[in-house]
Write a protein that holds these residues in place. Structure first.
Motif, PDB file in Angstrom:
ATOM      1  N   ASN A  65      40.944  -6.613  31.557  1.00 13.64           N
ATOM      2  CA  ASN A  65      40.899  -6.220  32.966  1.00 13.64           C
ATOM      3  C   ASN A  65      41.510  -4.830  33.156  1.00 13.64           C
ATOM      4  N   THR A  66      41.714  -4.116  32.034  1.00 12.07           N
ATOM      5  CA  THR A  66      42.326  -2.795  32.048  1.00 12.07           C
ATOM      6  C   THR A  66      41.380  -1.770  31.445  1.00 12.07           C
ATOM      7  N   VAL A  67      41.254  -0.625  32.128  1.00 11.36           N
ATOM      8  CA  VAL A  67      40.449   0.465  31.580  1.00 11.36           C
ATOM      9  C   VAL A  67      41.349   1.635  31.213  1.00 11.36           C
ATOM     10  N   PHE A  68      40.966   2.312  30.146  1.00 14.47           N
ATOM     11  CA  PHE A  68      41.694   3.477  29.653  1.00 14.47           C
ATOM     12  C   PHE A  68      40.790   4.689  29.838  1.00 14.47           C
ATOM     13  N   ILE A  69      41.294   5.735  30.495  1.00 14.43           N
ATOM     14  CA  ILE A  69      40.514   6.938  30.786  1.00 14.43           C
ATOM     15  C   ILE A  69      41.188   8.123  30.123  1.00 14.43           C
ATOM     16  N   TRP A  70      40.430   8.924  29.362  1.00 14.77           N
ATOM     17  CA  TRP A  70      41.014  10.117  28.770  1.00 14.77           C
ATOM     18  C   TRP A  70      40.054  11.290  28.891  1.00 14.77           C
ATOM     19  N   GLU A  71      40.508  12.440  28.378  1.00 13.58           N
ATOM     20  CA  GLU A  71      39.831  13.722  28.560  1.00 13.58           C
ATOM     21  C   GLU A  71      39.849  14.145  30.032  1.00 13.58           C
ATOM     22  N   ILE A  72      40.990  13.873  30.678  1.00  8.73           N
ATOM     23  CA  ILE A  72      41.195  14.324  32.048  1.00  8.73           C
ATOM     24  C   ILE A  72      41.752  15.746  31.982  1.00  8.73           C
ATOM     25  N   SER A  73      41.065  16.660  32.606  1.00 15.37           N
ATOM     26  CA  SER A  73      41.415  18.081  32.545  1.00 15.37           C
ATOM     27  C   SER A  73      42.706  18.364  33.308  1.00 15.37           C
ATOM     28  N   ALA A  74      43.425  19.406  32.856  1.00 11.99           N
ATOM     29  CA  ALA A  74      44.657  19.825  33.527  1.00 11.99           C
ATOM     30  C   ALA A  74      44.374  20.872  34.602  1.00 11.99           C
ATOM     31  N   GLN A  75      43.101  21.117  34.925  1.00 15.17           N
ATOM     32  CA  GLN A  75      42.761  22.120  35.933  1.00 15.17           C
ATOM     33  C   GLN A  75      43.190  21.695  37.330  1.00 15.17           C
ATOM     34  N   LEU A  76      43.217  20.393  37.605  1.00 19.58           N
ATOM     35  CA  LEU A  76      43.650  19.876  38.896  1.00 19.58           C
ATOM     36  C   LEU A  76      45.123  19.468  38.821  1.00 19.58           C
ATOM     37  N   SER A  77      45.772  19.372  39.957  1.00 24.95           N
ATOM     38  CA  SER A  77      47.164  18.908  39.986  1.00 24.95           C
ATOM     39  C   SER A  77      47.199  17.398  39.751  1.00 24.95           C
ATOM     40  N   GLN A  78      48.369  16.890  39.396  1.00 20.91           N
ATOM     41  CA  GLN A  78      48.495  15.453  39.168  1.00 20.91           C
ATOM     42  C   GLN A  78      48.151  14.664  40.428  1.00 20.91           C
ATOM     43  N   GLY A  79      48.548  15.171  41.580  1.00 21.15           N
ATOM     44  CA  GLY A  79      48.241  14.486  42.840  1.00 21.15           C
ATOM     45  C   GLY A  79      46.746  14.402  43.095  1.00 21.15           C
ATOM     46  N   GLU A  80      46.038  15.511  42.829  1.00 16.01           N
ATOM     47  CA  GLU A  80      44.586  15.521  43.026  1.00 16.01           C
ATOM     48  C   GLU A  80      43.886  14.588  42.047  1.00 16.01           C
ATOM     49  N   ILE A  81      44.372  14.572  40.800  1.00 12.48           N
ATOM     50  CA  ILE A  81      43.780  13.674  39.797  1.00 12.48           C
ATOM     51  C   ILE A  81      44.014  12.219  40.186  1.00 12.48           C
ATOM     52  N   TYR A  82      45.234  11.919  40.601  1.00 12.16           N
ATOM     53  CA  TYR A  82      45.572  10.536  40.983  1.00 12.16           C
ATOM     54  C   TYR A  82      44.680  10.071  42.141  1.00 12.16           C
ATOM     55  N   ARG A  83      44.532  10.926  43.161  1.00 18.54           N
ATOM     56  CA  ARG A  83      43.670  10.571  44.297  1.00 18.54           C
ATOM     57  C   ARG A  83      42.215  10.409  43.856  1.00 18.54           C
ATOM     58  N   GLY A  84      41.767  11.281  42.926  1.00 18.05           N
ATOM     59  CA  GLY A  84      40.409  11.162  42.411  1.00 18.05           C
ATOM     60  C   GLY A  84      40.197   9.840  41.690  1.00 18.05           C
ATOM     61  N   LEU A  85      41.148   9.462  40.851  1.00 19.59           N
ATOM     62  CA  LEU A  85      41.064   8.178  40.137  1.00 19.59           C
ATOM     63  C   LEU A  85      41.042   7.013  41.117  1.00 19.59           C
ATOM     64  N   LEU A  86      41.924   7.066  42.081  1.00 22.54           N
ATOM     65  CA  LEU A  86      42.019   5.989  43.073  1.00 22.54           C
ATOM     66  C   LEU A  86      40.719   5.849  43.854  1.00 22.54           C
ATOM     67  N   ASN A  87      40.169   6.971  44.306  1.00 24.25           N
ATOM     68  CA  ASN A  87      38.928   6.932  45.089  1.00 24.25           C
ATOM     69  C   ASN A  87      37.750   6.404  44.279  1.00 24.25           C
ATOM     70  N   VAL A  88      37.625   6.871  43.035  1.00 24.43           N
ATOM     71  CA  VAL A  88      36.480   6.479  42.207  1.00 24.43           C
ATOM     72  C   VAL A  88      36.593   5.020  41.761  1.00 24.43           C
ATOM     73  N   PHE A  89      37.726   4.644  41.187  1.00 27.81           N
ATOM     74  CA  PHE A  89      37.823   3.341  40.541  1.00 27.81           C
ATOM     75  C   PHE A  89      38.070   2.192  41.515  1.00 27.81           C
ATOM     76  N   SER A  90      38.570   2.478  42.721  1.00 31.55           N
ATOM     77  CA  SER A  90      38.749   1.397  43.701  1.00 31.55           C
ATOM     78  C   SER A  90      37.412   0.925  44.267  1.00 31.55           C
ATOM     79  N   GLU A  91      36.339   1.695  44.058  1.00 28.24           N
ATOM     80  CA  GLU A  91      35.011   1.270  44.525  1.00 28.24           C
ATOM     81  C   GLU A  91      34.509   0.039  43.771  1.00 28.24           C
ATOM     82  N   PHE A  92      35.072  -0.247  42.607  1.00 26.17           N
ATOM     83  CA  PHE A  92      34.584  -1.364  41.782  1.00 26.17           C
ATOM     84  C   PHE A  92      35.369  -2.652  41.988  1.00 26.17           C
ATOM     85  N   GLY A  93      36.467  -2.607  42.736  1.00 29.10           N
ATOM     86  CA  GLY A  93      37.256  -3.801  42.990  1.00 29.10           C
ATOM     87  C   GLY A  93      38.702  -3.454  43.266  1.00 29.10           C
ATOM     88  N   ALA A  94      39.477  -4.473  43.581  1.00 31.54           N
ATOM     89  CA  ALA A  94      40.895  -4.279  43.898  1.00 31.54           C
ATOM     90  C   ALA A  94      41.666  -3.850  42.657  1.00 31.54           C
TER      91      ALA A  94
END
Length: 200
Positions: free
Chosen positions: A14-43
Motif C-alpha cells: 500500500n506504499t509507493v516509492f517515487i524517485w528522480e524528483i528534480s531539485a528545480q522546485l522548492s520542497q514546498g512546491e514538490i510536496y504540494r505537487g505530490l499531494l495533489n497528484v497522488f491524492s486523486e487515487f485515494g486517501a
C-alpha cells in the motif's frame, strides 16, 4: 533494493516509492505537487519527501502510503514515467515486503480512523455513539481470588461498547474494546485513559 546510492524503504504494497524528483522546485512546491497528484487515487495515510543521499544527484525521493493497496497500485500504474508536476518523468514503484522481514503492525489511531471514514463515507455519511463504558479494573484478580493483587493494583481497565452507523446504507455495527492504563506515571502523576481512545 538500492537506487542511486540509497536504500529503498521496503514496506507493504500500500506504499509507493517515487524517485528522480528534480531539485528545480522548492520542497514546498514538490510536496504540494505530490499531494495533489497522488491524492486523486485515494486517501493518503502519509507523504514523506526526503533529499537524495549525498552520493546521488541533487534531488528528492518520496514515500507515499495509502490506506488501500488497490489505490497504491492504481497510482503506480498511472504515474510511472510521467511528467506530473515537473519537466522530467518520475519513476514510481510499489514497495514490497522484504522476504523474512516482519513489519510491526500498528493499529490506526482514532484520528486516522476518522479521516478514513470521512474520506470514503463523507462527514455526514456515518456516526458513532458510545453505548456503554464500564470500569472493569480488578475483575481478573476477583476471578482468581488473589486479594493481595487487588490491594496492589496499579492499572485501570475500561470496557467500551461502541456503535457505528452508516445511514445511507442502512448498516449498523457494534464493537467492543478494552483499554488499560497505568495509574501512576513515571513522574508520579496520576494517569487516566482519555475518552478518545475508545472512539473511532
Amino acid at each position: 533494493m538500492e537506487v542511486l546510492g540509497f536504500t529503498v524503504p521496503v514496506q507493504s504494497s500500500n506504499t509507493v516509492f517515487i524517485w528522480e524528483i528534480s531539485a528545480q522546485l522548492s520542497q514546498g512546491e514538490i510536496y504540494r505537487g505530490l499531494l495533489n497528484v497522488f491524492s486523486e487515487f485515494g486517501a493518503l495515510y502519509s507523504v514523506r519527501l526526503l533529499p537524495n543521499a549525498a552520493v546521488a544527484d541533487p534531488g528528492f525521493y518520496a514515500v507515499i502510503k495509502y490506506y488501500s493497496a488497490r489505490d497504491a497500485g492504481r497510482a503506480q500504474e498511472a504515474c510511472d514515467r510521467k511528467r506530473l508536476f515537473q519537466d522530467s518523468p518520475l519513476k514510481v514503484r510499489l514497495c514490497r515486503k522484504q522476504k523474512g522481514f516482519q513489519p510491526k503492525v500498528l493499529a490506526l489511531s482514532s484520528s486516522k480512523c476518522q479521516d478514513l471514514a470521512n474520506h470514503y463515507l463523507g462527514f455526514n455519511g456515518w456516526s458513532k455513539r458510545i453505548i456503554a463504558l464500564q470500569n472493569i479494573s480488578g475483575l481478573d484478580e476477583l476471578e482468581t481470588g488473589d486479594g493481595d493483587a487487588l490491594q496492589e493494583q496499579r492499572t485501570v481497565k475500561y470496557l467500551c461498547l461502541l456503535e457505528v452507523t452508516l445511514p445511507g446504507h442502512d448498516v449498523c455495527s457494534r464493537g467492543v474494546g478494552v483499554a488499560e492504563e497505568d495509574l501512576e506515571k513515571p513522574n508520579g502523576a496520576l494517569g487516566g485513559i482519555p475518552m478518545w481512545q475508545f472512539c473511532i
